[in-house]
Design a protein around this motif. Structure first.
Motif, PDB file in Angstrom:
ATOM      1  N   GLY A  80       0.814  -1.210   0.000  1.00 37.05           N
ATOM      2  CA  GLY A  80       0.000   0.000   0.000  1.00 37.05           C
ATOM      3  C   GLY A  80       0.844   1.254   0.000  1.00 37.05           C
ATOM      4  O   GLY A  80       2.078   1.202   0.013  1.00 37.05           O
ATOM      5  N   ASN A  81       0.174   2.417  -0.014  1.00 38.04           N
ATOM      6  CA  ASN A  81       0.924   3.664   0.047  1.00 38.04           C
ATOM      7  C   ASN A  81       1.441   3.882   1.464  1.00 38.04           C
ATOM      8  O   ASN A  81       1.143   3.115   2.383  1.00 38.04           O
ATOM      9  N   LEU A  82       2.242   4.921   1.646  1.00 40.76           N
ATOM     10  CA  LEU A  82       2.886   5.147   2.942  1.00 40.76           C
ATOM     11  C   LEU A  82       1.879   5.230   4.075  1.00 40.76           C
ATOM     12  O   LEU A  82       2.078   4.635   5.140  1.00 40.76           O
ATOM     13  N   PHE A  83       0.789   5.949   3.872  1.00 43.79           N
ATOM     14  CA  PHE A  83      -0.168   6.154   4.953  1.00 43.79           C
ATOM     15  C   PHE A  83      -0.912   4.861   5.289  1.00 43.79           C
ATOM     16  O   PHE A  83      -1.205   4.594   6.460  1.00 43.79           O
ATOM     17  N   GLU A  84      -1.216   4.048   4.288  1.00 43.44           N
ATOM     18  CA  GLU A  84      -1.822   2.736   4.543  1.00 43.44           C
ATOM     19  C   GLU A  84      -0.865   1.868   5.347  1.00 43.44           C
ATOM     20  O   GLU A  84      -1.275   1.188   6.305  1.00 43.44           O
ATOM     21  N   ARG A  85       0.398   1.871   4.957  1.00 44.94           N
ATOM     22  CA  ARG A  85       1.397   1.042   5.654  1.00 44.94           C
ATOM     23  C   ARG A  85       1.569   1.487   7.100  1.00 44.94           C
ATOM     24  O   ARG A  85       1.739   0.659   8.007  1.00 44.94           O
ATOM     25  N   MET A  86       1.517   2.799   7.321  1.00 46.02           N
ATOM     26  CA  MET A  86       1.613   3.303   8.691  1.00 46.02           C
ATOM     27  C   MET A  86       0.416   2.872   9.528  1.00 46.02           C
ATOM     28  O   MET A  86       0.580   2.432  10.683  1.00 46.02           O
ATOM     29  N   GLU A  87      -0.772   2.991   8.979  1.00 45.03           N
ATOM     30  CA  GLU A  87      -1.977   2.559   9.697  1.00 45.03           C
ATOM     31  C   GLU A  87      -1.885   1.086  10.073  1.00 45.03           C
ATOM     32  O   GLU A  87      -2.169   0.702  11.216  1.00 45.03           O
ATOM     33  N   ILE A  88      -1.497   0.257   9.105  1.00 47.61           N
ATOM     34  CA  ILE A  88      -1.430  -1.189   9.340  1.00 47.61           C
ATOM     35  C   ILE A  88      -0.411  -1.506  10.422  1.00 47.61           C
ATOM     36  O   ILE A  88      -0.663  -2.329  11.324  1.00 47.61           O
ATOM     37  N   ALA A  89       0.752  -0.853  10.361  1.00 50.18           N
ATOM     38  CA  ALA A  89       1.808  -1.116  11.341  1.00 50.18           C
ATOM     39  C   ALA A  89       1.367  -0.719  12.746  1.00 50.18           C
ATOM     40  O   ALA A  89       1.570  -1.466  13.719  1.00 50.18           O
ATOM     41  N   VAL A 140       4.058  10.182  14.471  1.00 46.21           N
ATOM     42  CA  VAL A 140       2.676   9.983  14.888  1.00 46.21           C
ATOM     43  C   VAL A 140       2.677   8.916  15.975  1.00 46.21           C
ATOM     44  O   VAL A 140       3.364   7.894  15.857  1.00 46.21           O
ATOM     45  N   ALA A 141       1.973   9.174  17.046  1.00 50.24           N
ATOM     46  CA  ALA A 141       1.835   8.212  18.142  1.00 50.24           C
ATOM     47  C   ALA A 141       0.357   8.051  18.446  1.00 50.24           C
ATOM     48  O   ALA A 141      -0.417   9.001  18.332  1.00 50.24           O
ATOM     49  N   SER A 142      -0.018   6.843  18.828  1.00 47.98           N
ATOM     50  CA  SER A 142      -1.450   6.590  19.037  1.00 47.98           C
ATOM     51  C   SER A 142      -1.678   5.483  20.057  1.00 47.98           C
ATOM     52  O   SER A 142      -0.836   4.593  20.236  1.00 47.98           O
ATOM     53  N   LYS A 143      -2.846   5.572  20.704  1.00 47.54           N
ATOM     54  CA  LYS A 143      -3.307   4.462  21.534  1.00 47.54           C
ATOM     55  C   LYS A 143      -4.641   3.936  21.015  1.00 47.54           C
ATOM     56  O   LYS A 143      -5.255   3.087  21.650  1.00 47.54           O
ATOM     57  N   ILE A 144      -5.080   4.456  19.863  1.00 48.50           N
ATOM     58  CA  ILE A 144      -6.309   3.974  19.229  1.00 48.50           C
ATOM     59  C   ILE A 144      -6.002   3.509  17.814  1.00 48.50           C
ATOM     60  O   ILE A 144      -5.008   3.935  17.206  1.00 48.50           O
ATOM     61  N   ASN A 145      -6.850   2.648  17.270  1.00 44.04           N
ATOM     62  CA  ASN A 145      -6.656   2.193  15.897  1.00 44.04           C
ATOM     63  C   ASN A 145      -6.783   3.366  14.934  1.00 44.04           C
ATOM     64  O   ASN A 145      -7.653   4.230  15.088  1.00 44.04           O
ATOM     65  N   LEU A 146      -5.940   3.353  13.911  1.00 41.70           N
ATOM     66  CA  LEU A 146      -5.873   4.482  12.986  1.00 41.70           C
ATOM     67  C   LEU A 146      -6.356   4.155  11.575  1.00 41.70           C
ATOM     68  O   LEU A 146      -6.169   4.958  10.658  1.00 41.70           O
ATOM     69  N   ALA A 147      -6.982   3.006  11.391  1.00 34.60           N
ATOM     70  CA  ALA A 147      -7.488   2.651  10.064  1.00 34.60           C
ATOM     71  C   ALA A 147      -8.376   3.765   9.524  1.00 34.60           C
ATOM     72  O   ALA A 147      -9.296   4.228  10.200  1.00 34.60           O
ATOM     73  N   ASN A 148      -8.069   4.208   8.307  1.00 36.02           N
ATOM     74  CA  ASN A 148      -8.821   5.259   7.602  1.00 36.02           C
ATOM     75  C   ASN A 148      -8.701   6.638   8.251  1.00 36.02           C
ATOM     76  O   ASN A 148      -9.477   7.549   7.932  1.00 36.02           O
ATOM     77  N   LYS A 149      -7.740   6.800   9.139  1.00 34.43           N
ATOM     78  CA  LYS A 149      -7.508   8.107   9.740  1.00 34.43           C
ATOM     79  C   LYS A 149      -6.302   8.817   9.126  1.00 34.43           C
ATOM     80  O   LYS A 149      -6.287  10.048   9.023  1.00 34.43           O
ATOM     81  N   LEU A 150      -5.293   8.058   8.728  1.00 29.25           N
ATOM     82  CA  LEU A 150      -4.096   8.657   8.128  1.00 29.25           C
ATOM     83  C   LEU A 150      -4.156   8.642   6.606  1.00 29.25           C
ATOM     84  O   LEU A 150      -3.702   9.586   5.945  1.00 29.25           O
ATOM     85  N   ASN A 151      -4.711   7.577   6.062  1.00 26.63           N
ATOM     86  CA  ASN A 151      -4.754   7.414   4.607  1.00 26.63           C
ATOM     87  C   ASN A 151      -6.023   8.054   4.050  1.00 26.63           C
ATOM     88  O   ASN A 151      -7.060   7.412   3.925  1.00 26.63           O
ATOM     89  N   ILE A 152      -5.927   9.341   3.741  1.00 29.03           N
ATOM     90  CA  ILE A 152      -7.081  10.062   3.222  1.00 29.03           C
ATOM     91  C   ILE A 152      -6.715  10.727   1.898  1.00 29.03           C
ATOM     92  O   ILE A 152      -5.546  10.762   1.503  1.00 29.03           O
ATOM     93  N   ASP A 153      -7.703  11.231   1.220  1.00 28.06           N
ATOM     94  CA  ASP A 153      -7.487  11.905  -0.067  1.00 28.06           C
ATOM     95  C   ASP A 153      -7.100  13.362   0.203  1.00 28.06           C
ATOM     96  O   ASP A 153      -7.951  14.228   0.335  1.00 28.06           O
ATOM     97  N   PHE A 154      -5.797  13.594   0.295  1.00 24.29           N
ATOM     98  CA  PHE A 154      -5.330  14.933   0.633  1.00 24.29           C
ATOM     99  C   PHE A 154      -5.567  15.903  -0.516  1.00 24.29           C
ATOM    100  O   PHE A 154      -5.141  15.670  -1.645  1.00 24.29           O
TER     101      PHE A 154
END
Length: 238
Positions: A80-89, A140-154
């Protein structure tokens, strides 16, 4: 559960890493520079307060990194793109850890204090960022799931962080101090000199109104990063 710091990186191989520096450094020198940067970053950010993982691409070349840093935890980045990969990780790590922080491998001016600050801010926030001056973010740091939060149509790449915050569906967000990555020759020399420069040619710059020739000593320092200093102020910006 313990916290974890994830470092995203391209494997430092010619033509694959830091390609925007190819108008300034040779591919061979870029590889050496990136290896030194990764090695310094990993050694600087190790702590008994969090685990550390290196997520690399392409994973079939990860032996290059293992020769550099033999004892780290290496994982493959997802597709996936960078933001998808970050969300997944991040979301995968949250199955094991309470808090996850993720950075790229091309940041020089970051320290354990910044990582500690990010994890501490998650005590009262869901997501934490270290902005970058180009409108994005370097951590970016998180304690919640980030699916569809980082990978958006900028709509505007200079407003990546602003648009990401609007898309996050939480008001519990904290932005800490600005930390920039190293993408261009201007970024490289800013970190070395601690000031912005203006290029007259590939090896001549204007610094503080004076012409400076970039000699072999400076290029050696740029690649080996031993004589750099930390240039960002320790303060919150937002």
């Amino acid at each position: 559960m313990k916290n974890v710091l994830i470092i995203f990186t391209r494997v430092p191989i010619e033509g694959h890493t830091k390609t925007r520096l190819e108008d300034f450094l040779s591919k061979k020198d870029i590889v050496l520079f990136h290896k030194n940067l990764i090695k310094r970053l990993v050694n600087e950010l190790k702590s008994d307060k969090w685990d550390l993982e290196v997520h690399a691409t392409p994973v079939d070349k990860v032996d290059v990194l293992k020769e550099l840093l033999a004892n780290e935890v290496y994982k493959a980045q997802a597709e996936g793109n960078l933001f998808e990969r970050m969300e997944i990780a991040i979301d995968a790590a949250l199955k094991t850890y309470d808090k996850v922080a993720l950075i790229g491998s091309d940041i020089y001016d970051i320290s354990k204090k910044d990582i500690e600050a990010a994890f501490a801010a998650l005590d009262t926030n869901d997501i934490v960022f270290n902005p970058s001056s180009d409108g994005g973010y370097s951590l970016v740091a998180s304690k919640i799931n980030l699916a569809n939060k980082l990978n958006i149509d900028f709509k505007n790449k200079s407003m990546i962080l602003e648009e990401t915050i609007k898309n996050s569906n939480t008001s519990l967000i904290k932005s800490l101090r600005i930390i920039d990555d190293i993408d261009t020759k201007e970024d490289l020399l800013y970190n070395y000199f601690g000031k912005n420069v203006y290029f007259l040619s590939k090896d001549e710059i204007i610094l503080d109104g004076k012409k400076i020739k970039l000699d072999e000593t400076i290029f050696y320092d740029l690649i080996n990063i031993d004589n750099w200093g930390n240039n960002n102020e320790e303060e919150e910006n937002f």
